[in-house]
Every structure is written in structure tokens, then in C-alpha cells.
Design a protein around this motif. Structure first.
Motif, short mmCIF file in Angstrom:
data_model
loop_
_atom_site.label_atom_id
_atom_site.label_comp_id
_atom_site.label_asym_id
_atom_site.label_seq_id
_atom_site.Cartn_x
_atom_site.Cartn_y
_atom_site.Cartn_z
N LEU A 1 0.76 -1.24 -0.26
CA LEU A 1 -0.04 0.15 -0.09
C LEU A 1 0.70 1.24 0.33
CD1 LEU A 1 -2.60 1.58 0.13
CD2 LEU A 1 -2.73 0.76 3.08
N VAL A 2 1.70 1.67 1.05
CA VAL A 2 2.60 2.04 0.84
C VAL A 2 3.35 2.47 -0.57
CG1 VAL A 2 5.28 3.56 1.95
CG2 VAL A 2 2.79 1.88 3.29
N ARG A 3 3.64 1.78 -0.85
CA ARG A 3 4.28 1.95 -2.68
C ARG A 3 3.16 2.23 -3.79
NH1 ARG A 3 6.99 -4.01 -2.91
NH2 ARG A 3 9.25 -3.89 -0.92
N GLN A 4 1.73 2.20 -3.44
CA GLN A 4 1.38 2.20 -4.73
C GLN A 4 0.62 3.75 -4.12
OE1 GLN A 4 -2.32 -0.64 -4.17
NE2 GLN A 4 -3.69 1.15 -5.71
N ILE A 5 0.85 4.02 -2.57
CA ILE A 5 0.69 5.72 -2.79
C ILE A 5 1.71 6.54 -3.07
CG2 ILE A 5 0.70 7.74 -0.57
CD1 ILE A 5 -0.85 5.35 1.06
N ASN A 6 2.68 6.12 -3.02
CA ASN A 6 4.36 7.26 -3.12
C ASN A 6 4.26 6.74 -4.80
OD1 ASN A 6 5.51 7.95 -1.50
ND2 ASN A 6 6.22 5.75 -0.15
N SER A 7 3.67 5.96 -5.66
CA SER A 7 3.70 6.31 -6.31
C SER A 7 3.05 6.96 -7.89
CB SER A 7 3.53 4.56 -7.13
OG SER A 7 1.42 4.46 -6.90
N ASN A 8 2.81 7.72 -6.65
CA ASN A 8 1.56 8.49 -7.03
C ASN A 8 2.44 10.35 -6.67
OD1 ASN A 8 -1.68 8.27 -7.21
ND2 ASN A 8 -0.30 6.81 -5.52
N PHE A 9 3.42 10.30 -5.95
CA PHE A 9 4.46 11.17 -6.34
C PHE A 9 5.55 10.95 -7.08
CE2 PHE A 9 1.45 10.70 -2.58
CZ PHE A 9 0.50 12.10 -2.60
N PRO A 10 6.32 11.75 -7.40
CA PRO A 10 7.69 11.93 -8.12
C PRO A 10 8.34 11.65 -7.30
CG PRO A 10 5.75 13.21 -8.99
CD PRO A 10 5.35 13.57 -7.90
N GLY A 11 9.84 10.82 -8.17
CA GLY A 11 11.01 10.92 -7.03
C GLY A 11 10.97 10.44 -6.24
N THR A 12 9.89 9.37 -5.96
CA THR A 12 9.88 8.09 -5.38
C THR A 12 10.79 6.61 -4.97
OG1 THR A 12 7.61 7.56 -4.65
CG2 THR A 12 7.97 9.36 -3.76
N GLY A 13 10.92 5.97 -4.02
CA GLY A 13 11.60 4.59 -4.55
C GLY A 13 10.72 3.65 -4.85
N ALA A 14 10.77 2.52 -4.58
CA ALA A 14 10.07 1.20 -4.13
C ALA A 14 10.27 1.34 -2.71
CB ALA A 14 10.03 0.41 -4.70
N PHE A 15 9.32 1.66 -1.78
CA PHE A 15 9.15 1.53 -0.04
C PHE A 15 10.11 -0.12 0.47
CE2 PHE A 15 7.82 0.46 3.61
CZ PHE A 15 8.06 1.44 4.48
N PRO A 16 11.09 0.07 0.67
CA PRO A 16 11.49 1.15 1.58
C PRO A 16 12.87 2.14 1.34
CG PRO A 16 12.27 -1.16 2.66
CD PRO A 16 11.49 -1.31 1.32
N VAL A 17 12.67 1.82 0.03
CA VAL A 17 14.54 1.78 -0.69
C VAL A 17 14.14 3.19 -1.31
CG1 VAL A 17 16.35 1.60 -2.38
CG2 VAL A 17 14.56 -0.45 -1.09
N GLY A 18 14.77 3.98 -1.14
CA GLY A 18 14.93 5.44 -1.62
C GLY A 18 13.72 6.96 -1.72
#
Length: 241
Positions: free
Chosen positions: A193-210
Motif C-alpha cells: 500500500l505504501v508503495r502504491q501511495i508513493n507511486s502517485n508522487f514523482p521521485g519516490t523509490g519502491a518502499f523502503p528503498v529511496g
């Protein structure tokens, strides 16, 4: 004269209570029957801002303020998150939801991503050494080389975020690699879920990386069950205990 003034004020107050707001215009993602006043009050409280943070002063229907489109994306994002929880009822902001805008923002425009305090279990509080830094076993959603134990590890961050010990998800006296505790599978879903949420924001890594726009701490803030509008204790009215 006093009676006339009192009657006039009472009539005005009664009229105000019966007044309905103008029909909302230019709704692109909210339903036409949305309780706009309730929804906007919740948005305002969640971010700690006034209406004009997203709207144009004097013309709330206008799209001139770019933050209004961001707000629409955030509404869509909350609906996306809702799909992870079977207890969700209704299409946000209607119904009941395990998470909402307040869950992440907590009165701030920019959500927090790092726990403000460290969690110590009973043994650590008594002076026992922390777990050794080791590689994980039976990792299904985390990369194989993930640092899972010890200071600065991903599991350490999970503990800080929920304020729970390892046994909360793994099970006391059980090897960490076992899958007997159902919370372990829930934790895996939360990582996704955290990865899916972060995919909406540019410049984020695949949680917990980046770099991460949101983390476990963003929603949990030291509790296994995140706060939302429906389960937050607002305290008694002013003057009451």
C-alpha cells in the motif's frame, strides 16, 4: 423596544439555521449530493488551512488555484487506499473509512515520514542489547538484501511507527520467518500500500528503498490503528471536563 430587538435577533438566528448553502458548482470528482460543508470542514481541519488555500477568494467554483486539482487527486488517492480495507463503507468522503485526509496530514500541509521518538521494548528498557543486524528470511515483498533487524533497519522503523514490539506481527517465541501470525501478512499488504501511495508522487523509490513521500509513520503515528475523522477524540466542549 428590548422585546422588538430580541425578537428580531431570534428570527434572524432561526433563519440562519434554516439557510442552506448554494448548490456547489464545478464538481469533477465529488458526487452532486455530497455534504460539501462537512467535507470541506474536514479537509480544512486535516491540513490546518482555510478555504482559500485551495480555492479562489470569492469564486470557489474556479479552477485557477492549482492546489484545487491537487486536492482532487488526493480525494482519488484516499479512495484508492480504501480498497485495501474491507471495513470501508461508501465512496469517500461519504460513509466510513479507515483512513482519510486527517490520517496522513494531522493538521499539516506536508505529512511527516519519520517517527519523532524511538520505541523500546521491555528488554531494551532494562538494558538488554538490541537485536543484531541480520538479513531477513522468508521475505516476500521486501528485497532480499533488505536490512531487517537492528538499529536503522526497516523493522526498527516499523516498530517506531506503530509503537509495538516484533512479536506484534511475528509472534513471541516463534522464529521470525514463520507466517503463523496473520498480522505479518497484513504488514506485507501495508508495504504494498505504501508503495502504491508513493507511486502517485514523482521521485519516490519502491518502499523502503529511496525517497518516500509517505511511510508507515505517516499514517500510524505511534498507534496500530491510524486516526481518522470517525475515530478521533476531539475532547469535551470548552468549559467542560
Amino acid at each position: 423596544m428590548l422585546l422588538l430587538v430580541s425578537g428580531s435577533v431570534f428570527a434572524q438566528q432561526a433563519g440562519d439555521r434554516g439557510t442552506t448553502p448554494d448548490t456547489p458548482k464545478n464538481l469533477k470528482i465529488l458526487a452532486a449530493n455530497t455534504d460539501i460543508r462537512f467535507a470541506m470542514q474536514n479537509f480544512s481541519q486535516a491540513l490546518g488551512v482555510q478555504c482559500t488555500y485551495c480555492h479562489e477568494q470569492g469564486d470557489f467554483a474556479s479552477d485557477a488555484n492549482p492546489k484545487k486539482e491537487t486536492a482532487r487527486k488526493m480525494i482519488a488517492l484516499v479512495r484508492q487506499i480504501d480498497s485495501f480495507f474491507p471495513t470501508t463503507a461508501g465512496v469517500f468522503p461519504a460513509g466510513y473509512h479507515e483512513v482519510d485526509c486527517l490520517t496522513c496530514h494531522r493538521g499539516s500541509v506536508r505529512p511527516e515520514t519519520k517517527a519523532s521518538t524511538e520505541f523500546f521494548n521491555r528488554n531494551e528498557s532494562l538494558g538488554a542489547p538490541p537485536p543484531a543486524v541480520t538479513l531477513g528470511v522468508n521475505l516476500k515483498v521486501l528485497p532480499a538484501d533488505t536490512r531487517v533487524h537492528g538499529e536503522g533497519s526497516v523493522m526498527h522503523d516499523f516498530r517506531d511507527a506503530l509503537k509495538v514490539d516484533c512479536g506484534y506481527c511475528h509472534g513471541a517465541a516463534k522464529p521470525f520467518e514463520t507466517d503463523e501470525n496473520p498480522r505479518k501478512e497484513i504488514a506485507r499488504r501495508m508495504i504494498l500500500l505504501v508503495r502504491q501511495i508513493n507511486s502517485n508522487f514523482p521521485g519516490t523509490g519502491a518502499f523502503p528503498v529511496g525517497n518516500q513521500a509517505v511511510t508507515c509513520w505517516t499514517c500510524h503515528r505511534g498507534s496500530p490503528h491510524p486516526v481518522a475523522v470517525n475515530n478521533q477524540d476531539y475532547g469535551p466542549p470548552a468549559g467542560k471536563k
